[in-house]
Enzyme design. Structure first.
Site, PDB file in Angstrom:
ATOM      1  N   GLY A 156       0.861  -1.172  -0.188  1.00 42.19           N
ATOM      2  CA  GLY A 156       0.107   0.274   0.127  1.00 42.19           C
ATOM      3  C   GLY A 156       0.897   1.288  -0.022  1.00 42.19           C
ATOM      4  N   SER A 157       0.224   2.310   0.711  1.00 41.85           N
ATOM      5  CA  SER A 157       0.977   3.542   0.720  1.00 41.85           C
ATOM      6  C   SER A 157       2.402   3.490   1.261  1.00 41.85           C
ATOM      7  CB  SER A 157       0.262   4.677   1.403  1.00 41.85           C
ATOM      8  OG  SER A 157      -1.017   4.714   0.430  1.00 41.85           O
ATOM      9  N   THR A 158       2.861   2.502   2.013  1.00 43.92           N
ATOM     10  CA  THR A 158       4.099   2.537   2.611  1.00 43.92           C
ATOM     11  C   THR A 158       5.208   2.334   1.494  1.00 43.92           C
ATOM     12  OG1 THR A 158       4.122   0.296   2.956  1.00 43.92           O
ATOM     13  CG2 THR A 158       3.196   1.413   4.740  1.00 43.92           C
TER      14      THR A 158
ATOM     15  N   LYS B 180       5.272   3.982  -1.008  1.00 47.12           N
ATOM     16  CA  LYS B 180       5.450   5.330  -1.605  1.00 47.12           C
ATOM     17  C   LYS B 180       6.921   6.030  -1.198  1.00 47.12           C
ATOM     18  CE  LYS B 180       0.618   6.605  -1.855  1.00 47.12           C
ATOM     19  NZ  LYS B 180      -0.620   7.202  -1.299  1.00 47.12           N
TER      20      LYS B 180
END
Lengths: 642, 383
Positions: free
Chosen positions: A325-327, A329
């Site tokens: 997920g956004s980790t 990024k």
């Protein structure tokens, strides 16, 4: 002259024939004597050896298994005395009566008595048959005290494995169990110890992977046996070498705390020392008690573990893989900066979604973030920014950076089945899916969804590498038998310091007014940098989006989003990195970040952190939470740390 | 006493003098071998008089008394008794075949009141006696005439056939050997022996050839013994076990042995029949080559004393009887030692005077009683 007359004549002596007979006999005796000499003198050595083989049996003495300790020398896996009672038929004389008497002293169900009698009947009278195992010391004392009325009953003591903190350490330490036929078939291990019935070998975790170090070498006992196998006496004894003690990098207190903090959830946390890669905790909740496996687990208990939808048997930190997920990024930002497709100050407009052909890729914030630079893209976790980065970078450069940060390949750890995860490039999709890479794939890649998979351990490595700027490798074993396991100095990452600084700055902003603002640490000495993540486990259709996305709380548990959070602290002088996942927990900022912060603080303080580290408005809630966990008040911070 | 020949009366010892006239060296040698047996039986029992050493000593004592008693009776009486002994033994052998019961896989025993007797053992003496008596009466000139050879041959072959029927190959061989020895000493032409050996070789070939056919001449277990003798290693835990283990025990003794009661193989039960047919292995293990060679020497001395006594005895019956007993005795220990040392198939012949077993020992001592009688009552020189 008749026949009788012959006797009257001088009797014909038998001298000649007598001498001939003697000669013949001398020949026979000579042959016998020659053979005796041949057997007893000429071939003596040969037969003496055969005789020795006949007579002497070698019995193995199992060595004590090596201990598994945490970094401070606290016991994680040890050996304890296992009291058994055996019975020898020929000494018991009337086994049935003796068993009945024994049953009045210790618990001995009728079916056990029946089994013992049956087993004894099927074996030679002098062979001891196990009656009861795992007895308490009190039981053994009672049996010994009654020895005079219990002929043939022999108390024995052996060693068996035990795990003092079983439920919280089982995933790392693993467990031992009796060696099975299938083990023997696949091990190709010539160690004669494995031939001992029910000899315990490592089945999972470090117990399995470092079996060779832990097992030790068998001693032996030379005993004289009769042809029927009866032991006559001991001729000699060579003590074995005990297994090597392993000192892990795990901090048992931190591990236990992490497990308690995650109680009730299906969650995992990996804590790593940013400076050297030491893994301080690998907590996977719920746990299971390894002690149940040592003597073979009961079917009911086994089924309960198997059917639990929180999968207690899975080691989620190392073998579990999730869309990051956004980790992810963090990795995206670094890749984009390094590739020069964006600079920290460049703005990308987020209008709540990005169109690609006739598809629409939505940002988690319906209204959009407006103009977003790198810092805000991380602190607000803007999806559109990273769709754009995905488009600009393409899969191969993302994949390359992922590998630099320790994602997409299996780390070397002494635990079986370390997950590889997946950080695909274009070639991967071509090979596995027989389809070309699409820009849509790049969009999904940008926000850590799609084909991407990473384990909590890998995310912890990623965080540690970004925090330190070095290619930190995870390490789980510190010392083997007191000898330090050398740590290779970690190479600097092939990434510019400027890019790293920009990403760290964005991660700092996450806890300072960003998505994890609520989970910030207010103690200036322990400021935290992090990144939230929420990974979808279901596909949100256009129709659903039009009608309004169903809130996580209204979904069945197993369809809710995974909550993730990665972080390190202190920001300006990184010491520890934590990767946290709460399966189907909902949002990363709401669910994962608070847990990760607590664990991180516990690591930094070497115990329960002072309440002053928390934002003032949360302190009361924290106190209540601790009380619920059974942890009284504030523990003295800064206790010594090895 | 008209039956008794005059010549024997001259200078013959009487009363107590007869005891002094016994062949004392022979008696002492027999006792020495018997004592070796007690020692070994004591050892294989784990240092205990029970269950073997004590009964053996009692029987040996009884046998020794019996031997002296037999020795005190004039040899001429025994010569007259020879045909009776033979006929009775033969009838008992037939009776065993008819009504004997099965023991150790072979019908050998017969129950007469409270005692068990083994007619084949009795026949060993009776055959030697009857043949010696036969040649005693037969003029020397007729000894090699075919007609006068056939009769003794029948006397030998009848019991041999009956014993083989039981089946007891070992005793059959001993009977053949004892009978053959008497005929040999009596001076039967060597051609007959050559012919017999040739026929024997032919018979062995025939027997081996018969294996597996429907006219198989000996029992399957006897075949097995022969085959395992030829290659014991082929079946080390099965039929070859006896031979292999016996050789190991023998060989491990070395020159001086492990010491009394220190034998591991026999004491730990690796050896089958350690107190009976295979007792030599215990001796070999505990006393080594020195022990076995000494026992062999004792046996040889017994034979030499007998043969010497036979050669010097001018009474033809006494001489032939002594020679026949000595030959049977030699062959008995030779076969036992040979089979234990892997020189011949296991045929189940005990080590005389040493192996545990009452009937055989008492019969053997009785046979030596006859030898003693022949010695005591030998014709004294007239000059």
């Amino acid at each position: 002259m008749n026949g009788r007359g012959g006797a009257h004549e001088p009797a014909p002596r038998i001298t000649r024939r007598g001498m001939m007979l003697l000669t013949l006999q001398a020949g026979v005796v000579g042959a016998l004597g020659w053979r005796m000499r041949d057997l007893q003198i000429v071939q003596n050595e040969h037969f003496a050896l055969l005789a020795e083989e006949n007579r002497v049996n070698i019995r193995l003495i199992p060595p004590a298994r090596g201990l598994i300790l945490d970094r401070a020398g606290r016991l994680m896996a040890g050996n304890r005395q296992n009291y058994r009672i055996s019975m020898v038929r020929e000494q018991a004389r009337d086994p049935e009566a003796v068993l009945a008497r024994l049953a009045t002293i210790i618990a001995l169900p009728p079916e056990v008595q029946e089994r013992v009698l049956k087993e004894m009947a099927g074996r030679p009278a002098f062979v001891p048959v196990a009656v009861a195992e795992h007895l308490s010391w009190e039981d053994v004392v009672r049996v010994s005290a009654n020895a005079p009325v219990l002929p043939g009953v022999v108390p024995e003591v052996g060693l068996s494995r035990f795990y003092p903190d079983g439920p919280s350490t089982s995933h790392v330490v693993g467990y031992v169990g009796p060696v099975s036929e299938s083990d023997l078939a696949k091990l190709e291990d010539p160690d004669p110890l494995l031939q001992i019935p029910r000899f315990q070998i490592g089945k999972t975790g470090i117990e399995a992977k470092l079996e060779a170090d832990l097992r030790g070498e068998a001693g032996n006992q030379r005993i004289e046996v009769s042809a029927a196998g009866r032991v006559m006496r001991e001729l000699g004894r060579v003590e074995g070498t005990p297994g090597k003690d392993l000192e892990l990098t795990i901090d048992l207190e931190l591990q236990n705390y992490a497990m308690r903090r995650m109680a009730g959830e299906s969650a995992a946390a990996a804590v790593m020392d940013v400076t050297n890669g030491d893994i301080l905790a690998l907590a996977s909740a719920p746990g299971f008690d390894a002690n149940s496996f040592v003597f073979g687990i009961r079917t009911g208990e086994w089924n309960a573990l198997l059917n639990d939808d929180h999968h207690p048997l899975n080691n989620k930190t190392i073998t579990g893989t999730y869309p990051p997920g956004s980790t992810f990024k963090i990795c995206m930002a670094l890749a984009a900066l390094e590739a020069g497709v964006v600079s920290p100050g460049d703005g990308v407009f987020c209008g709540g979604s990005t169109a690609l052909g006739n598809r629409r890729f939505h940002c988690w914030k319906r209204g959009g973030h407006g103009r977003v630079d790198l810092r805000r893209s991380l602190s607000q976790s803007c999806d559109c920014y990273y769709y754009e980065m995905g488009r600009r970078l393409g899969p191969d450069r993302i994949s390359a950076m992922a590998h630099v940060l320790g994602l997409g390949y299996a780390h070397e750890l002494p635990i079986p089945a370390v997950a590889t995860g997946n950080m695909p490039d274009a070639a991967w999709k071509k090979e596995k899916r027989k389809e070309p890479w699409t820009t849509g794939d790049s969009f999904n890649y940008g926000i850590g969804q799609g084909f991407t998979l990473a384990s909590p351990l890998q995310l912890a490595v990623m965080t540690a590498r970004v925090a330190s700027g070095r290619a930190i490798k995870p390490r789980l074993v510190r010392r083997i038998d007191g000898v330090e396991v050398p740590v290779e100095p970690a190479e600097p990452l092939p990434v510019s310091e400027r890019s790293l600084k920009a990403v760290r700055d964005g991660m700092y902003a996450v806890s300072q007014g960003g998505t994890a603002a609520r989970s910030r640490i207010v103690d200036p000495a322990m400021t935290m940098a992090g990144k939230t993540g929420t990974s979808q486990v279901r596909i949100i259709t256009a129709a659903e989006r039009a009608a309004g996305v169903t809130a996580n709380e209204q979904l069945p548990w197993n369809r809710r989003d995974h909550a993730l959070f990665v972080c390190y602290a202190p920001y300006d002088n990184p010491k520890y990195a934590v990767a946290q996942i709460v399966e189907h927990g909902g949002g990363g900022s709401a669910v994962a970040a608070p847990i990760a912060r607590d664990i991180l603080l516990f690591a930094l303080c070497g115990g329960l952190p002072p309440l002053e580290a928390y934002p003032p408005e949360q302190r009361k809630a924290i106190e209540e939470q601790r009380a619920a966990m059974g942890l009284a008040g504030t523990a003295p911070a800064g206790s010594d740390r090895a | 006493m008209s039956l008794l020949d005059a010549g024997h009366g001259v200078g013959a010892p009487r009363g107590f003098g007869k005891l002094l006239a016994l062949n004392w060296p022979l008696l002492l040698l027999l006792t020495a071998v018997g004592c070796a047996g007690f020692l070994m039986l004591f050892s294989v029992a784990g240092g205990s008089l029970h269950p073997w050493a004590e009964p053996q000593m009692i029987r040996f004592g009884v046998g020794l008394v019996g031997m002296v008693a037999i020795a005190m009776v004039d040899i001429r009486f025994w010569r007259l008794m020879a045909p009776v002994a033979y006929v009775v033994s033969l009838l008992l052998l037939v009776a065993v075949d008819v009504m004997g019961f099965v023991g150790m896989g072979a019908q050998r025993w017969i129950q007469l009141g409270p005692i068990q007797i083994q007619p084949s053992e009795m026949m060993k003496i009776a055959l030697v006696m009857v043949l010696a008596a036969y040649y005693h009466r037969l003029p020397v000139a007729k000894v090699s005439r075919p007609l006068w050879v056939i009769l003794p041959l029948l006397l030998v072959l009848m019991p041999v056939g009956l014993v083989l029927e039981q089946p007891d190959l070992g005793t059959a061989i001993l009977l053949l050997a004892g009978g053959g020895a008497v005929m040999f000493l009596a001076g039967v032409s060597l051609w007959y022996f050559a012919a017999a050996i040739a026929a024997g070789a032919g018979a062995v070939t025939l027997v081996l050839k018969s294996h597996g056919t429907d006219w198989q001449l000996i029992h399957e277990y006897q075949f097995r013994r022969i085959f395992t003798f030829l290659d014991p290693s082929a079946d080390p835990l099965g039929a070859g076990y006896h031979i292999t283990q016996a050789k190991i025990a023998m060989g491990s003794g070395g020159l001086a042995g492990r010491g009394y009661m220190q034998g591991t193989q026999s004491r730990l039960n690796f050896l089958p029949e350690k107190h009976t047919d295979f007792i030599l292995t215990t001796l070999a293990e505990e006393f080594g080559f020195v022990g076995t060679a000494s026992l062999l020497a004792l046996y040889c001395l017994i034979v030499v004393f007998c043969v010497a006594s036979a050669i010097s005895n001018r009474d033809r019956f006494g001489a032939l009887l002594t020679g026949g007993v000595a030959s049977t005795f030699l062959l008995a220990f030779a076969i036992n030692m040979g089979m234990v040392m892997g020189l011949m198939p296991v045929v189940g012949v005990p080590l005389p005077l040493v192996s545990y077993g009452g009937s055989a020992m008492i019969v053997l001592l009785a046979a030596f009683g006859l030898v003693q009688s022949a010695h005591v009552h030998r014709p004294r020189n007239r000059d």
